[in-house]
Design a protein around this motif. Sequence first.
Motif, PDB file in Angstrom:
ATOM      1  N   THR A  40     -14.546   5.375   3.226  1.00 39.10           N
ATOM      2  CA  THR A  40     -13.117   5.361   3.564  1.00 39.10           C
ATOM      3  C   THR A  40     -12.600   6.785   3.753  1.00 39.10           C
ATOM      4  O   THR A  40     -11.924   7.094   4.741  1.00 39.10           O
TER       5      THR A  40
ATOM      6  N   SER B 223      -0.591   4.437  -1.724  1.00 36.42           N
ATOM      7  CA  SER B 223      -1.608   5.172  -0.955  1.00 36.42           C
ATOM      8  C   SER B 223      -0.951   6.075   0.081  1.00 36.42           C
ATOM      9  O   SER B 223      -1.416   7.192   0.330  1.00 36.42           O
TER      10      SER B 223
ATOM     11  N   SER C 250      -4.764   0.299   6.599  1.00 31.35           N
ATOM     12  CA  SER C 250      -3.492   0.338   5.866  1.00 31.35           C
ATOM     13  C   SER C 250      -2.954   1.758   5.771  1.00 31.35           C
ATOM     14  O   SER C 250      -1.752   1.996   5.951  1.00 31.35           O
TER      15      SER C 250
ATOM     16  N   ALA D 150      -8.004  -0.343  -4.310  1.00 33.36           N
ATOM     17  CA  ALA D 150      -8.217  -1.672  -3.740  1.00 33.36           C
ATOM     18  C   ALA D 150      -9.470  -2.352  -4.300  1.00 33.36           C
ATOM     19  O   ALA D 150      -9.811  -3.455  -3.868  1.00 33.36           O
TER      20      ALA D 150
ATOM     21  N   ALA E  19      -7.451   5.563  -2.369  1.00 32.15           N
ATOM     22  CA  ALA E  19      -6.905   4.309  -1.835  1.00 32.15           C
ATOM     23  C   ALA E  19      -7.926   3.180  -1.955  1.00 32.15           C
ATOM     24  O   ALA E  19      -7.569   2.038  -2.295  1.00 32.15           O
ATOM     25  N   ALA E  20      -9.197   3.477  -1.676  1.00 30.97           N
ATOM     26  CA  ALA E  20     -10.234   2.450  -1.759  1.00 30.97           C
ATOM     27  C   ALA E  20     -10.505   2.047  -3.215  1.00 30.97           C
ATOM     28  O   ALA E  20     -10.741   0.874  -3.504  1.00 30.97           O
TER      29      ALA E  20
ATOM     30  N   GLU F 288     -14.105  -2.012   3.291  1.00 31.98           N
ATOM     31  CA  GLU F 288     -13.179  -0.892   3.155  1.00 31.98           C
ATOM     32  C   GLU F 288     -12.308  -0.680   4.399  1.00 31.98           C
ATOM     33  O   GLU F 288     -11.322   0.050   4.343  1.00 31.98           O
TER      34      GLU F 288
ATOM     35  N   VAL G   8      -8.529  -1.071   4.170  1.00 33.47           N
ATOM     36  CA  VAL G   8      -7.887   0.040   3.452  1.00 33.47           C
ATOM     37  C   VAL G   8      -7.634   1.192   4.415  1.00 33.47           C
ATOM     38  O   VAL G   8      -6.555   1.804   4.413  1.00 33.47           O
TER      39      VAL G   8
ATOM     40  N   HIS H 166       0.795  -1.231   0.000  1.00 34.34           N
ATOM     41  CA  HIS H 166       0.000   0.000   0.000  1.00 34.34           C
ATOM     42  C   HIS H 166       0.826   1.278   0.000  1.00 34.34           C
ATOM     43  O   HIS H 166       0.275   2.355   0.259  1.00 34.34           O
TER      44      HIS H 166
END
Length: 408
Positions: A325, A91, A152, A315, A311-312, A146, A149, A88
């Motif tokens: 998120t 992100s 992370s 993913a 970021a979501a 979510e 994420v 990750h």
Amino acid sequence: MHSAVLLIEFGSIILGLGLLGRFAARFRLSPIPLYLLAGLAFGEGGLLPLGASEEFVSIGAEIGVILLLLMLGLEYTAGDLVTNLKAHYPSGLVDGALNALPGAAAALLLGWGPVAAVVLAGVTWISSSGVIAKVLGDLGRVGNRETPVILSVLVLEDLAMAVYLPIVTALVAGAGLLAGSVTLAIALGAAGLVLFVAVRYGRLISRFVSSDDPEKLLLVVLGLTILVAGVAQQLQVSAAVGAFLVGIALSGEVAEGAHTLLSPLRDLFAAVFFVFFGLHTDPASIPPVLLPALALALITAATKIATGYWAARRAGISPKGRWRTGGALVARGEFSIVIAGLAVSAGIEPSLGPLATAYVLILVILGPLTARYTEPLATRLTTRRPPPQTPSPPSSRVPEATVGRDGG
């Protein structure tokens, strides 16, 4: 007499914090803004300034920062950190760029100089893990798709702290380029060494620290943490980083047992830390920076939502989950105050502490609201309503079925 006054003042502080915590829990709020307000009320320029207990509260505040970072380290194993970093890191880069730059730009626009810019960048960058975890639990989203994420992003921010804090420590101490580079090299070397040892020999370390007696386990873990934090600070590396690395090095049952034993102590001394920060902020200094703090809060709330959304989406989360998120990541809290506290202690910029206080107060209140309402609001705004259908004019043509019946 001095001892009696100290006990009365410190006892009143602890009792007041307990009552404020109960009040916040009743309304499902984070107690952090109430602790900060309590510090403002009893600090410089407040309603009833404290005197005898200030030094004791200062020591408690240092222990609070150490325990905050230790508990953070206990949440993750070295393997988890390495895995998250590999999977990750894009992100994390987006998070840093979108949320640190507004803080740095604001400090430069206010004429505070480059050191204050680096500090304010950290204040606006780091989300509050504690507030976010509580909000996710309150909203029943811990099992949502979510949520990993969100965690992370928070883990990557925590990792970045291990690099960022030594840099800030060197800058606010007035160290030159060479001294600052040496400090950073020591910090990175220590972090790398601890991660290597934790991955290869984590079980041996945990076995050495482990004890079936809770009292002995508490004393060994707490003593080791404070010792390492002191050595780290002596080497011009942040004591908080040293505590964070100790937490990473412990794993398994030892980490779980230490977490259970230290949680009440963490809550106590962390609350004292927030009060201490408020004690050193003059309430009269907040109104002049309230407008910049509000503008910065709104801008960085939007950039955090954008970070979470990106970021979501990366993913593979659905659009609704992307908005959830982003909304969940808005809250700032304990680590923003920790970072600002470094600059305040060094006397970098008098207005930085009040601005950070106002900024955190705004976002620690706004964060739970964005977590709850960002997704439904975004869904309502982005959902296309079908265009209204205009009624068709009446036809003069006779239906065929009618013709058939009439004709035959």
